[in-house]
Design a protein around this motif. Structure first.
Motif, PDB file in Angstrom:
ATOM      1  N   ASP A  62     -80.544  26.286   2.674  1.00 60.44           N
ATOM      2  CA  ASP A  62     -81.843  26.110   2.979  1.00 60.44           C
ATOM      3  C   ASP A  62     -82.208  24.651   2.950  1.00 60.44           C
ATOM      4  OD1 ASP A  62     -82.848  28.780   3.017  1.00 60.44           O
ATOM      5  OD2 ASP A  62     -82.349  29.029   0.740  1.00 60.44           O
ATOM      6  N   PHE A  63     -81.317  23.847   2.697  1.00 62.31           N
ATOM      7  CA  PHE A  63     -81.260  22.359   2.412  1.00 62.31           C
ATOM      8  C   PHE A  63     -80.205  21.984   3.256  1.00 62.31           C
ATOM      9  CE2 PHE A  63     -83.835  24.042  -1.049  1.00 62.31           C
ATOM     10  CZ  PHE A  63     -84.748  23.411  -1.071  1.00 62.31           C
ATOM     11  N   PRO A  64     -79.883  22.054   4.417  1.00 62.46           N
ATOM     12  CA  PRO A  64     -78.605  21.428   5.034  1.00 62.46           C
ATOM     13  C   PRO A  64     -78.668  19.928   5.304  1.00 62.46           C
ATOM     14  CG  PRO A  64     -80.339  22.261   6.685  1.00 62.46           C
ATOM     15  CD  PRO A  64     -80.647  22.926   5.594  1.00 62.46           C
ATOM     16  N   ALA A  65     -79.832  19.321   5.336  1.00 68.06           N
ATOM     17  CA  ALA A  65     -80.022  17.970   5.380  1.00 68.06           C
ATOM     18  C   ALA A  65     -79.340  17.226   4.338  1.00 68.06           C
ATOM     19  CB  ALA A  65     -81.174  17.511   5.708  1.00 68.06           C
ATOM     20  N   MET A  66     -79.050  17.906   3.120  1.00 62.57           N
ATOM     21  CA  MET A  66     -79.024  17.182   1.844  1.00 62.57           C
ATOM     22  C   MET A  66     -77.271  17.655   1.506  1.00 62.57           C
ATOM     23  SD  MET A  66     -82.377  17.986  -0.235  1.00 62.57           S
ATOM     24  CE  MET A  66     -81.995  16.640  -1.590  1.00 62.57           C
ATOM     25  N   THR A  67     -76.709  18.202   2.204  1.00 64.15           N
ATOM     26  CA  THR A  67     -75.039  18.431   1.919  1.00 64.15           C
ATOM     27  C   THR A  67     -74.286  17.474   2.567  1.00 64.15           C
ATOM     28  OG1 THR A  67     -75.224  19.857   4.082  1.00 64.15           O
ATOM     29  CG2 THR A  67     -75.683  20.845   2.071  1.00 64.15           C
ATOM     30  N   GLY A  68     -74.600  16.482   3.446  1.00 63.79           N
ATOM     31  CA  GLY A  68     -73.652  15.695   3.823  1.00 63.79           C
ATOM     32  C   GLY A  68     -73.429  14.294   3.085  1.00 63.79           C
ATOM     33  N   PRO A  69     -72.456  13.589   3.409  1.00 63.20           N
ATOM     34  CA  PRO A  69     -72.095  12.187   2.681  1.00 63.20           C
ATOM     35  C   PRO A  69     -73.335  11.545   2.403  1.00 63.20           C
ATOM     36  CG  PRO A  69     -70.600  12.693   4.402  1.00 63.20           C
ATOM     37  CD  PRO A  69     -71.657  13.519   4.596  1.00 63.20           C
ATOM     38  N   THR A  70     -73.122  10.915   0.939  1.00 64.45           N
ATOM     39  CA  THR A  70     -74.226  10.121   0.644  1.00 64.45           C
ATOM     40  C   THR A  70     -74.101   8.658   0.700  1.00 64.45           C
ATOM     41  OG1 THR A  70     -73.559  10.265  -1.716  1.00 64.45           O
ATOM     42  CG2 THR A  70     -75.195  11.946  -0.860  1.00 64.45           C
ATOM     43  N   ALA A  71     -75.134   8.035   0.751  1.00 64.58           N
ATOM     44  CA  ALA A  71     -75.009   6.401   0.283  1.00 64.58           C
ATOM     45  C   ALA A  71     -76.403   6.147  -0.277  1.00 64.58           C
ATOM     46  CB  ALA A  71     -75.026   5.893   2.075  1.00 64.58           C
ATOM     47  N   THR A  72     -76.419   4.889  -0.831  1.00 65.80           N
ATOM     48  CA  THR A  72     -77.544   4.457  -1.543  1.00 65.80           C
ATOM     49  C   THR A  72     -77.967   2.966  -1.083  1.00 65.80           C
ATOM     50  OG1 THR A  72     -76.740   5.568  -3.526  1.00 65.80           O
ATOM     51  CG2 THR A  72     -78.105   3.617  -3.908  1.00 65.80           C
ATOM     52  N   VAL A  73     -79.179   2.723  -0.798  1.00 65.93           N
ATOM     53  CA  VAL A  73     -79.507   1.348  -0.296  1.00 65.93           C
ATOM     54  C   VAL A  73     -80.307   0.965  -1.469  1.00 65.93           C
ATOM     55  CG1 VAL A  73     -80.763   0.418   1.705  1.00 65.93           C
ATOM     56  CG2 VAL A  73     -79.481   2.315   1.976  1.00 65.93           C
ATOM     57  N   LEU A 102     -82.140   6.744  12.632  1.00 64.65           N
ATOM     58  CA  LEU A 102     -80.624   6.936  13.092  1.00 64.65           C
ATOM     59  C   LEU A 102     -80.286   8.285  13.133  1.00 64.65           C
ATOM     60  CD1 LEU A 102     -79.261   4.059  10.507  1.00 64.65           C
ATOM     61  CD2 LEU A 102     -80.015   3.941  12.861  1.00 64.65           C
ATOM     62  N   LYS A 103     -79.682   8.592  14.375  1.00 61.08           N
ATOM     63  CA  LYS A 103     -79.046   9.744  14.700  1.00 61.08           C
ATOM     64  C   LYS A 103     -78.253  10.427  13.636  1.00 61.08           C
ATOM     65  CE  LYS A 103     -79.463   9.449  19.695  1.00 61.08           C
ATOM     66  NZ  LYS A 103     -78.837   9.584  21.041  1.00 61.08           N
ATOM     67  N   ARG A 104     -77.369   9.634  13.035  1.00 59.08           N
ATOM     68  CA  ARG A 104     -76.367  10.081  11.935  1.00 59.08           C
ATOM     69  C   ARG A 104     -76.923  10.454  10.689  1.00 59.08           C
ATOM     70  NH1 ARG A 104     -72.933  11.479  11.082  1.00 59.08           N
ATOM     71  NH2 ARG A 104     -71.335  10.147  10.237  1.00 59.08           N
ATOM     72  N   VAL A 105     -78.210   9.911  10.483  1.00 61.46           N
ATOM     73  CA  VAL A 105     -78.879  10.250   9.091  1.00 61.46           C
ATOM     74  C   VAL A 105     -79.468  11.320   9.271  1.00 61.46           C
ATOM     75  CG1 VAL A 105     -80.647   9.206   7.415  1.00 61.46           C
ATOM     76  CG2 VAL A 105     -78.908   7.640   8.705  1.00 61.46           C
ATOM     77  N   ARG A 128     -81.696   6.811  -1.305  1.00 62.97           N
ATOM     78  CA  ARG A 128     -80.635   7.500  -1.028  1.00 62.97           C
ATOM     79  C   ARG A 128     -80.662   8.198   0.283  1.00 62.97           C
ATOM     80  NH1 ARG A 128     -81.892   8.681  -6.231  1.00 62.97           N
ATOM     81  NH2 ARG A 128     -80.892   7.633  -7.864  1.00 62.97           N
ATOM     82  N   LEU A 129     -79.718   8.115   1.051  1.00 57.05           N
ATOM     83  CA  LEU A 129     -79.704   9.034   2.183  1.00 57.05           C
ATOM     84  C   LEU A 129     -78.519  10.010   2.316  1.00 57.05           C
ATOM     85  CD1 LEU A 129     -77.521   7.415   4.616  1.00 57.05           C
ATOM     86  CD2 LEU A 129     -78.984   5.684   3.968  1.00 57.05           C
ATOM     87  N   ASN A 130     -78.761  10.785   3.141  1.00 64.06           N
ATOM     88  CA  ASN A 130     -77.475  11.838   3.631  1.00 64.06           C
ATOM     89  C   ASN A 130     -77.235  11.857   4.877  1.00 64.06           C
ATOM     90  OD1 ASN A 130     -79.297  13.319   1.333  1.00 64.06           O
ATOM     91  ND2 ASN A 130     -76.834  13.810   1.069  1.00 64.06           N
ATOM     92  N   PHE A 131     -75.923  11.354   5.398  1.00 60.51           N
ATOM     93  CA  PHE A 131     -75.409  11.334   6.635  1.00 60.51           C
ATOM     94  C   PHE A 131     -75.307  13.002   7.296  1.00 60.51           C
ATOM     95  CE2 PHE A 131     -73.858   7.259   5.497  1.00 60.51           C
ATOM     96  CZ  PHE A 131     -74.477   6.458   6.334  1.00 60.51           C
ATOM     97  N   THR A 132     -75.181  13.172   8.542  1.00 55.82           N
ATOM     98  CA  THR A 132     -74.848  14.153   9.226  1.00 55.82           C
ATOM     99  C   THR A 132     -73.271  14.526   9.085  1.00 55.82           C
ATOM    100  OG1 THR A 132     -74.842  13.443  11.293  1.00 55.82           O
ATOM    101  CG2 THR A 132     -76.861  14.407  10.639  1.00 55.82           C
ATOM    102  N   GLY A 133     -72.887  15.680   9.153  1.00 50.24           N
ATOM    103  CA  GLY A 133     -71.197  15.788   9.342  1.00 50.24           C
ATOM    104  C   GLY A 133     -70.734  15.824   7.800  1.00 50.24           C
ATOM    105  N   THR A 134     -69.261  15.345   7.934  1.00 53.02           N
ATOM    106  CA  THR A 134     -68.538  15.246   6.789  1.00 53.02           C
ATOM    107  C   THR A 134     -68.181  13.771   6.690  1.00 53.02           C
ATOM    108  OG1 THR A 134     -66.554  15.695   7.787  1.00 53.02           O
ATOM    109  CG2 THR A 134     -67.893  17.497   6.821  1.00 53.02           C
TER     110      THR A 134
END
Length: 771
Positions: A62-73, A102-105, A128-134
């Motif tokens: 239900d929250f697929p956008a929040m499962t990718g690698p994370t980064a902190t700005v 950004l496409k990868r975010v 904080r942000l989540n990237f797509t993919g792994t």
């Protein structure tokens, strides 16, 4: 094996030009693959069987956008600009919008939009942000894109720092002048060991050729497999040291054979048959020991082990093929350019005198050496597995600077929050679209019967959903809302929790953000994770059968790794020790010698663990290593150190015992064979150990605490093993055990050679002549 190695050495001497051409082709080919098609070194993206992975799997529905690698700005004030200025705040908002485009975010927090998360005050803003993919999908292009996205804030004068996965990208392994210093010091040791500039340069040359191939292949493999950033550093650290040592042993034996009058080809063949045989068994022991890391249950730990083992295996191949060709090309000129006033051959007499001294006082030396090792191992009793976090990094690293800003402005726990995921059983219900019923409004409503219908006014466009927002068509389930509220109440009352965010519910799934009080690497944070899982969350789960509730996040993920490592540690220890014992039994046809070797290796490993614990966890002299605070031991470091140290210790054990056994089988004297073995190998083992120590110590200045711990632990272990163990404990115990060292079922003791006939005295010669 000895006959094969003898033939291989002679073949490489005769066909040395072909050997050189093959090695040049392999180095060029591997180099091209590594440069043109090399991948990114990344951390592991999945943790099978852990609660964190179950949380990610549940969240992905239900929250697929929040499962990718994370980064902190982190946007931080400077002397020229502050987030408190509305004009500067606009540039921060623009930068966050640029990141979201950004496409990868997949998703980015925005503290300027209600309900979009993030942190802000007058001095700093955190998103904080989540990237797509792994993690394997993250590349330098993503970092460049992030840098371009935050350019408005930088142009306004703010300081922008990145943490999380981006810190991993920035922390790609890089060599430096310190590794060069280690090689220079190794060259100095070789000069003192050989007394010749030319002979000293050969092991360095062969090991660097092997390392070029190994590193290129590792870099190329990173495009197919997830390889941790620590892997190439570990491979270089162990590969260079092992490669120099293996070449040192063979070159030493080759020079001895030349001194005995052998021609070049015969000298190379015999050196390969004796020292090459020991290199194969020693290298094989290291490779099998490191491959035992696959039993850890952690993919990235096993990957580090396999590619480090690959580097060692390539060094063995280089020592058995390239080195004989080099020796054949140099021939007897290997001793040219001698160092004046250096006579390494004289040291054997001093070492033999030391061996006899230990043999006469075996009990005191055995007791004292054992007590020294046990004393150094005492801190191991308080060893605590920790987590890899930006809060433990060097203050010079950008990720640590980002953490320091967040900890100072908002609190240490805000940098790495936990995520609680709850999913109730049942089918999801989607919100049904409203049915449009036509209405008649006066005469105009009937106009369609007599004339064209008047076009209806276009409805006002709905506001666009934020990028990564959950599907609005999934109606929040009432049970999920109630369970989320219950979780929020219970967790917020737990000691060590600063704040629990309002639950976000979509369909049957609810998520809550939990802010701990302390830093990610603090012991209290680890205890809090276990308490929440075993008490608060377990109580809610028991009260609602069928509900799935998991605690995840970056910090709990690393805690899960530490737990898995702790559970699998006994399996790895038993496997590594068992394989090493089997190889030693095959090599020496003895029962006591392998058991004694394993026990002494465990003592040296315990001593190295104790030193690492005292330095990093207790903080003894830690600032001398460039670390500003006491930190726990990375969870996989003891496991990795155990496999490496056990394998390396077997190196010296094999070389020493091979010489002792050779002399024992010739003379049948268990005491004199140890004395001669010490005299013949002590200088060699000491030189090899110094090389290893210098190579390992040259990696201590690396900013990554993981590399620091591993380098220091390996250097201490080699120092203890080559001095206290090999030069004191081994001869003392072998003297005490005597013939029992070499007991083997059905084998009798060797018969000493008959004494030489006494030379006739002058009177006897005169009588024989007169008669």
């Amino acid at each position: 094996m000895a006959r094969f190695l003898d033939a291989l050495g002679r073949l490489c001497v005769r066909r040395r030009r072909t050997v050189f051409e093959l090695w040049v082709a392999v180095m060029l080919g591997a180099g091209v693959l590594g440069i043109m098609h090399g991948g990114m070194f990344v951390q592991q993206s999945t943790l099978p069987g852990t609660e964190t992975q179950r949380a990610i799997d549940t969240l992905s529905q239900d929250f697929p956008a929040m499962t990718g690698p994370t980064a902190t700005v982190v946007f931080h004030e400077t002397g020229q600009a502050s987030p408190a200025d509305w004009r500067v705040a606009l540039t921060i908002g623009q930068s966050i919008e640029n990141i979201g485009k950004l496409k990868r975010v997949a998703f980015v927090e925005n503290p300027y939009v209600q309900g979009m998360g993030g942190l802000k005050d007058d001095n700093a803003v955190v998103a904080r942000l989540n990237f797509t993919g792994t993690m394997s999908d993250v590349s330098h292009a993503d970092l460049d894109a992030l840098n371009r996205a935050v350019e408005p804030a930088r142009m306004a004068g703010l300081d922008v720092k990145f943490g999380g996965i981006v810190a991993m990208i920035l922390n790609q392994p890089k060599g430096g002048p310190q590794e060069g210093v280690g090689i220079v010091l190794a060259l100095v040791v070789l000069l003192l060991a050989f007394g010749s500039f030319l002979a000293a340069g050969i092991p360095i040359l062969v090991s660097l050729c092997g390392m070029a191939v190994a590193y290129s292949l590792i870099h190329f493999s990173a495009s197919f497999f997830q390889i941790a950033p620590t892997a190439p550093m570990c491979a270089a650290m162990l590969g260079i040291g092992a490669g120099i040592d293996y070449a040192l042993f063979i070159v030493t034996r080759y020079r001895q054979q030349l001194a005995d009058g052998d021609d070049v080809e015969t000298a190379v063949g015999r050196a390969m048959a004796h020292s090459g045989h020991a290199v194969v068994f020693a290298g094989g022991t290291v490779v099998f020991a490191i491959c035992g890391l696959f039993l850890s249950g952690i993919e990235f730990v096993g990957t580090i082990g396999i590619f480090t083992a690959l580097a060692v295996a390539i060094m063995v191949v280089a020592a058995l093929t390239l080195l004989p060709a080099v020796l054949g090309a140099l021939g007897p000129r290997i001793d040219r350019y001698r160092l004046p006033r250096v006579r390494p051959d004289r040291s054997s007499h001093r070492w033999m005198a030391w061996g006899r001294h230990v043999d006469r006082h075996a009990w005191p030396y055995a007791i004292v050496a054992t007590l020294v090792l046990l004393t150094l191992a005492v801190p191991t009793l308080s060893l605590r597995f920790g987590v890899m976090a930006d809060s433990m990094s060097s203050p010079k690293m950008e990720a640590r600077q980002a953490y320091d800003i967040v900890a100072r402005e908002f609190g240490a726990g805000h940098y790495s929050p936990f995520v609680v995921v709850a999913k109730v059983p049942g089918e999801e219900r989607r919100a049904k679209p409203k049915r449009v019923v036509p209405t008649v409004d006066g005469r105009e409503g009937l106009s369609g019967l007599t004339k064209p219908a008047v076009p209806a006014p276009s409805p006002s466009p709905k506001p666009a959903l934020p990028k990564g927002a959950p599907d609005p068509a999934k109606k929040p389930d009432k049970d999920a809302v109630l369970i989320a509220q219950e979780l929020q109440k219970r967790i917020s009352e737990a000691p060590g929790v600063v704040f629990v965010g309002d639950p976000v519910v979509t369909g049957k799934t609810a998520i809550l953000t939990v802010i701990p009080r302390d830093a990610p690497h603090a012991e209290s944070t680890t205890d809090l994770v276990h308490h929440l899982r075993n008490a608060e969350i377990a109580a809610v789960r028991d009260a609602h059968p069928g509900t799935e509730i998991y605690l995840g996040g970056e910090n709990p993920a690393i805690i899960d790794i530490a737990t898995t490592v702790g559970d699998r540690m006994p399996v790895v220890v038993v496997a590594v020790v068992g394989v090493a014992l089997l190889l030693l039994v095959i090599a020496f046809r003895s029962v006591v010698v392998p058991l004694k070797a394993a026990l002494m290796n465990l003592l040296s490993i315990g001593a190295s663990f104790g030193v690492v614990t005292a330095v990093f966890q207790w903080g003894w002299g830690i600032r001398l290593l460039g670390v500003d605070q006491a930190i726990p031991i990375m969870s996989f470091i003891p496991l990795f150190m155990f496999a490496l140290i056990f394998g390396l210790s077997m190196d010296y054990e094999v070389f020493l015992l091979s010489r002792i056994k050779e002399e024992y089988e010739r003379t049948g004297d268990p005491h004199e064979s140890v004395v001669i073995g010490i005299g013949a190998t002590a200088r060699l083992i000491t030189s090899a150990a110094l090389i290893m120590i210098f190579v390992f110590a040259s990696f201590v200045p690396q900013p990554d605490p993981t590399i620091k711990m591993m380098a220091l632990g390996l250097a201490v272990a080699v120092a203890m093993d080559a001095t206290v163990v090999r030069l004191v404990l081994v001869p003392a115990l072998m003297s005490l055990l005597g013939h029992a060292n070499w007991w083997w079922p059905g084998r009798s003791r060797p018969v000493p050679p008959p004494p030489p006939d006494p030379e006739p005295v002058a009177e006897q010669l005169e009588l024989e002549l007169t008669s």
